[in-house]
Write a protein that holds these residues in place. Structure first.
Motif, PDB file in Angstrom:
ATOM      1  N   VAL A 181      26.096  39.945  61.882  1.00 56.82           N
ATOM      2  CA  VAL A 181      25.374  38.207  60.954  1.00 56.82           C
ATOM      3  C   VAL A 181      24.078  38.182  60.880  1.00 56.82           C
ATOM      4  CG1 VAL A 181      25.823  36.855  59.392  1.00 56.82           C
ATOM      5  CG2 VAL A 181      27.652  38.098  60.104  1.00 56.82           C
ATOM      6  N   VAL A 182      23.265  38.731  59.810  1.00 58.00           N
ATOM      7  CA  VAL A 182      21.117  38.319  60.326  1.00 58.00           C
ATOM      8  C   VAL A 182      21.091  37.322  59.670  1.00 58.00           C
ATOM      9  CG1 VAL A 182      19.484  39.491  59.905  1.00 58.00           C
ATOM     10  CG2 VAL A 182      21.636  40.362  61.040  1.00 58.00           C
ATOM     11  N   ASN A 183      20.452  36.372  60.387  1.00 56.06           N
ATOM     12  CA  ASN A 183      20.186  34.997  60.071  1.00 56.06           C
ATOM     13  C   ASN A 183      18.716  34.994  59.241  1.00 56.06           C
ATOM     14  OD1 ASN A 183      20.489  32.054  58.474  1.00 56.06           O
ATOM     15  ND2 ASN A 183      19.017  31.684  61.176  1.00 56.06           N
ATOM     16  N   SER A 184      18.504  35.872  57.858  1.00 62.46           N
ATOM     17  CA  SER A 184      17.654  36.122  57.390  1.00 62.46           C
ATOM     18  C   SER A 184      17.337  36.951  56.230  1.00 62.46           C
ATOM     19  CB  SER A 184      16.518  37.259  58.348  1.00 62.46           C
ATOM     20  OG  SER A 184      15.129  37.551  58.057  1.00 62.46           O
ATOM     21  N   LYS A 185      16.531  36.424  55.578  1.00 62.50           N
ATOM     22  CA  LYS A 185      15.970  37.195  54.351  1.00 62.50           C
ATOM     23  C   LYS A 185      14.606  38.187  54.640  1.00 62.50           C
ATOM     24  CE  LYS A 185      16.411  33.040  51.005  1.00 62.50           C
ATOM     25  NZ  LYS A 185      15.426  32.292  50.024  1.00 62.50           N
ATOM     26  N   LYS A 186      14.405  38.173  55.431  1.00 63.89           N
ATOM     27  CA  LYS A 186      12.830  39.362  55.848  1.00 63.89           C
ATOM     28  C   LYS A 186      14.137  40.117  56.057  1.00 63.89           C
ATOM     29  CE  LYS A 186      10.859  35.999  57.582  1.00 63.89           C
ATOM     30  NZ  LYS A 186       9.967  35.554  58.655  1.00 63.89           N
ATOM     31  N   TYR A 187      14.412  39.660  57.067  1.00 65.48           N
ATOM     32  CA  TYR A 187      15.078  41.584  58.477  1.00 65.48           C
ATOM     33  C   TYR A 187      16.476  42.079  57.343  1.00 65.48           C
ATOM     34  CZ  TYR A 187      11.868  40.061  61.427  1.00 65.48           C
ATOM     35  OH  TYR A 187      10.234  40.037  62.163  1.00 65.48           O
ATOM     36  N   LYS A 188      16.589  42.914  57.222  1.00 66.79           N
ATOM     37  CA  LYS A 188      18.018  43.714  56.098  1.00 66.79           C
ATOM     38  C   LYS A 188      17.578  44.972  57.016  1.00 66.79           C
ATOM     39  CE  LYS A 188      17.430  41.309  52.638  1.00 66.79           C
ATOM     40  NZ  LYS A 188      18.543  40.390  52.273  1.00 66.79           N
ATOM     41  N   PHE A 189      18.860  45.044  57.593  1.00 66.71           N
ATOM     42  CA  PHE A 189      20.009  46.058  58.403  1.00 66.71           C
ATOM     43  C   PHE A 189      20.683  46.762  57.632  1.00 66.71           C
ATOM     44  CE2 PHE A 189      17.958  43.067  60.645  1.00 66.71           C
ATOM     45  CZ  PHE A 189      16.715  43.656  61.482  1.00 66.71           C
ATOM     46  N   GLU A 190      20.932  48.390  58.172  1.00 68.08           N
ATOM     47  CA  GLU A 190      21.804  48.878  57.723  1.00 68.08           C
ATOM     48  C   GLU A 190      23.169  48.544  58.533  1.00 68.08           C
ATOM     49  OE1 GLU A 190      22.102  52.392  57.690  1.00 68.08           O
ATOM     50  OE2 GLU A 190      20.015  53.220  56.370  1.00 68.08           O
TER      51      GLU A 190
ATOM     52  N   LYS B 256       3.623  47.936  58.992  1.00 68.11           N
ATOM     53  CA  LYS B 256       3.488  46.315  58.824  1.00 68.11           C
ATOM     54  C   LYS B 256       4.606  45.788  57.734  1.00 68.11           C
ATOM     55  CE  LYS B 256      -0.640  43.983  56.858  1.00 68.11           C
ATOM     56  NZ  LYS B 256      -1.912  43.635  56.639  1.00 68.11           N
ATOM     57  N   ARG B 257       5.352  46.736  57.175  1.00 73.10           N
ATOM     58  CA  ARG B 257       6.501  46.446  56.574  1.00 73.10           C
ATOM     59  C   ARG B 257       7.108  45.674  57.735  1.00 73.10           C
ATOM     60  NH1 ARG B 257      10.823  49.879  56.990  1.00 73.10           N
ATOM     61  NH2 ARG B 257      10.377  51.539  57.597  1.00 73.10           N
ATOM     62  N   ASN B 258       7.220  46.091  58.388  1.00 71.84           N
ATOM     63  CA  ASN B 258       8.057  45.964  60.457  1.00 71.84           C
ATOM     64  C   ASN B 258       8.459  44.443  60.368  1.00 71.84           C
ATOM     65  OD1 ASN B 258       8.176  49.118  61.743  1.00 71.84           O
ATOM     66  ND2 ASN B 258       9.121  48.565  59.817  1.00 71.84           N
ATOM     67  N   PHE B 259       6.887  43.416  59.948  1.00 71.15           N
ATOM     68  CA  PHE B 259       6.914  42.377  60.463  1.00 71.15           C
ATOM     69  C   PHE B 259       7.411  41.398  59.106  1.00 71.15           C
ATOM     70  CE2 PHE B 259       4.062  44.354  63.799  1.00 71.15           C
ATOM     71  CZ  PHE B 259       4.482  43.354  64.685  1.00 71.15           C
ATOM     72  N   ARG B 260       7.654  41.944  58.053  1.00 64.59           N
ATOM     73  CA  ARG B 260       7.878  41.329  56.742  1.00 64.59           C
ATOM     74  C   ARG B 260       6.852  40.244  56.201  1.00 64.59           C
ATOM     75  NH1 ARG B 260      11.695  44.614  54.289  1.00 64.59           N
ATOM     76  NH2 ARG B 260      12.964  45.023  55.526  1.00 64.59           N
ATOM     77  N   GLY B 261       5.635  40.351  56.722  1.00 63.42           N
ATOM     78  CA  GLY B 261       4.022  39.223  55.865  1.00 63.42           C
ATOM     79  C   GLY B 261       4.464  38.061  56.752  1.00 63.42           C
ATOM     80  N   ASN B 262       5.377  38.088  58.507  1.00 62.71           N
ATOM     81  CA  ASN B 262       4.568  36.510  58.932  1.00 62.71           C
ATOM     82  C   ASN B 262       3.644  36.508  59.845  1.00 62.71           C
ATOM     83  OD1 ASN B 262       6.828  39.396  60.301  1.00 62.71           O
ATOM     84  ND2 ASN B 262       6.350  37.965  62.080  1.00 62.71           N
ATOM     85  N   CYS B 263       3.294  38.122  60.194  1.00 63.95           N
ATOM     86  CA  CYS B 263       2.362  37.807  61.396  1.00 63.95           C
ATOM     87  C   CYS B 263       0.804  36.637  60.748  1.00 63.95           C
ATOM     88  CB  CYS B 263       2.473  38.984  62.185  1.00 63.95           C
ATOM     89  SG  CYS B 263       3.692  39.150  63.322  1.00 63.95           S
ATOM     90  N   LYS B 264       0.743  36.207  61.875  1.00 63.77           N
ATOM     91  CA  LYS B 264      -0.916  35.877  61.295  1.00 63.77           C
ATOM     92  C   LYS B 264      -1.875  36.029  62.208  1.00 63.77           C
ATOM     93  CE  LYS B 264       0.215  31.654  60.898  1.00 63.77           C
ATOM     94  NZ  LYS B 264       1.975  31.747  60.735  1.00 63.77           N
ATOM     95  N   ILE B 265      -2.943  36.709  61.681  1.00 65.42           N
ATOM     96  CA  ILE B 265      -4.216  36.696  63.169  1.00 65.42           C
ATOM     97  C   ILE B 265      -4.319  35.375  64.248  1.00 65.42           C
ATOM     98  CG2 ILE B 265      -6.304  37.240  63.117  1.00 65.42           C
ATOM     99  CD1 ILE B 265      -6.805  38.632  60.743  1.00 65.42           C
TER     100      ILE B 265
END
Length: 413
Positions: free
Chosen positions: A216-225, A403-412
């Motif tokens: 069970v994954v506690n995330s909206k960003k990360y989706k796994f089969e 880049k999609r692997n990070f689901r937009g969470n990373c910043k410089i």
């Protein structure tokens, strides 16, 4: 300006109404991990200041008081309204550089409330006069110091038995997936740390599947089969905490959730990206008795030794760290030589910084924690950088971090 003042006044009035005149009144407004540190210092605070500490906490975090056996508290309703207002339009309420931040609501609270404990008045454990980056101990103890606690102490462990069991409908949802004791909770999200790539968690999940666990994954960003999301199941934060205390294991990036789940001890596996190197040991070294959590550091392109049900987890996951290192070298070269980046050098710099903060030596915070001894920083030599650059450059259609692997969470960083 009138709207600015009215908003601040409404927030202050709402908190002030809950204050008790003969007690200290601590208003908790920050993130989950910070709240854990603040709630668990209650006894220590009362010993030092000689008067009761009354906690004012957002309703959705009430369970934290139960978890740490704190009974002197009041719940603040409607705080999300204030957060929503300022997050949608921070420039209405904060001036200049103050609103150019992801912590706009925190900034507002520091402006509205005093940071020095005063009987009968609401105060916050936060202040612009306390420099976070100069703190030379674990960050959880920073909040205790901000509250005026001068003596060294340990945080107490949560009391798992005090967590409310979810309703029968929620229990049935979970049991329809798998017996709860066969579920492993994955928590890849973090509000402050650079998160780990999708491919890294995919490997962790594959290891768990091979051992017969349901994930069970506690995330909206990360989706796994073949996994279920706590959000799709409609679980509240308190129900996620209950699941963490009752399932087989929890695998998480170092986040505030780990502070709450520290009581499960060896069942918790928490990954520290390189940027949090100065915090390694922040669970086992700050709570008493020591919970024996599996704290795993990813640093200088290696993952620290860790074993899971008889297998060397670090050996199984090291190939994913090697992939991150190769991609880092690829973007490092592109960032250094603009001609190779086809006019998009900023993108190459973004990737270089992000990947370095995940697994290299991109330390966002100074390595000034007096509780730890830090090894010499090692850099990848030029020939290895060049070799990895060429290896990735000629294999771009094969396995790589996207880049999609990070689901937009990373910043410089």
């Amino acid at each position: 300006m009138a709207e600015n003042y009215k908003f601040a006044f409404e927030l202050y009035k709402k908190v002030k109404e809950l204050c008790r005149k003969d007690e200290y009144n601590l208003f908790l407004h920050k993130h989950l991990g910070d709240l854990v540190a603040c709630v668990s210092i209650t006894k220590q605070f009362e010993l030092q200041f000689g008067k009761p500490l009354h906690i004012i906490i957002p309703k959705e975090f009430e369970f934290l008081c139960n978890l740490f056996n704190v009974t002197n508290y009041s719940c603040l309703e409607g705080l999300n309204y204030f957060k929503k207002c300022i997050n949608e339009s921070p420039s209405k309420y904060l001036s200049g550089a103050s609103f150019n931040t992801t912590h706009a609501f925190d900034t507002l609270c520091k402006d509205v409330f005093i940071s020095i404990p005063e009987v009968g008045e609401p105060f916050v454990i936060d202040s612009e006069t306390h420099n976070f980056f100069l703190w030379d101990d674990y960050f959880s103890k920073f909040w205790a110091w901000n509250a005026g606690l001068t003596k060294d102490f340990y945080f107490s462990l949560p009391t798992a038995s005090s967590i409310r069991k979810p309703c029968i409908t929620t229990i049935k949802k979970l049991e329809a997936i798998s017996p709860i004791e066969s579920i492993v909770l994955i928590a890849p999200d973090a509000s402050t740390a650079t998160e780990l790539p999708f491919s890294f968690w995919k490997k962790v999940i594959k290891i768990l599947f091979n051992k017969g666990y349901t994930v069970v994954v506690n995330s909206k960003k990360y989706k796994f089969e073949n996994t279920k999301s706590t959000f799709d199941l409609g679980l509240s934060l308190e129900e996620v905490i209950w699941l963490g205390y009752n399932c087989a294991y929890v695998f998480s990036i170092r986040s505030g959730l780990c502070d709450v789940l520290v009581g499960i001890g060896r069942k918790l596996f928490t990954f520290y990206p390189a940027m949090l190197k100065r915090e390694i040991g922040s669970l086992n070294n700050c709570f008493l008795p020591a919970p024996e959590v599996n704290e795993i550091l990813i640093d200088q392109w290696n993952i620290s030794p860790c074993f899971f049900e008889g297998e060397a987890l670090h050996v199984l996951l090291q190939p994913e760290i090697n992939l991150i290192r190769r991609e880092y070298c690829y973007h490092k070269v592109k960032a250094k030589f603009p001609g190779l980046s086809r006019g998009n050098r900023a993108n190459a710099i973004w990737w270089r910084n992000v990947l370095n903060s995940v697994a290299g030596n991109g330390y966002t915070f100074p390595l000034n924690n007096k509780q730890l001894t830090f090894n010499e920083i090692k850099h990848i030599n030029f020939l290895n950088v060049l070799f990895d650059f060429l290896a990735v450059a000629f294999c771009r259609s094969k396995k790589k971090i996207k880049k999609r692997n990070f689901r937009g969470n990373c910043k410089i960083l």
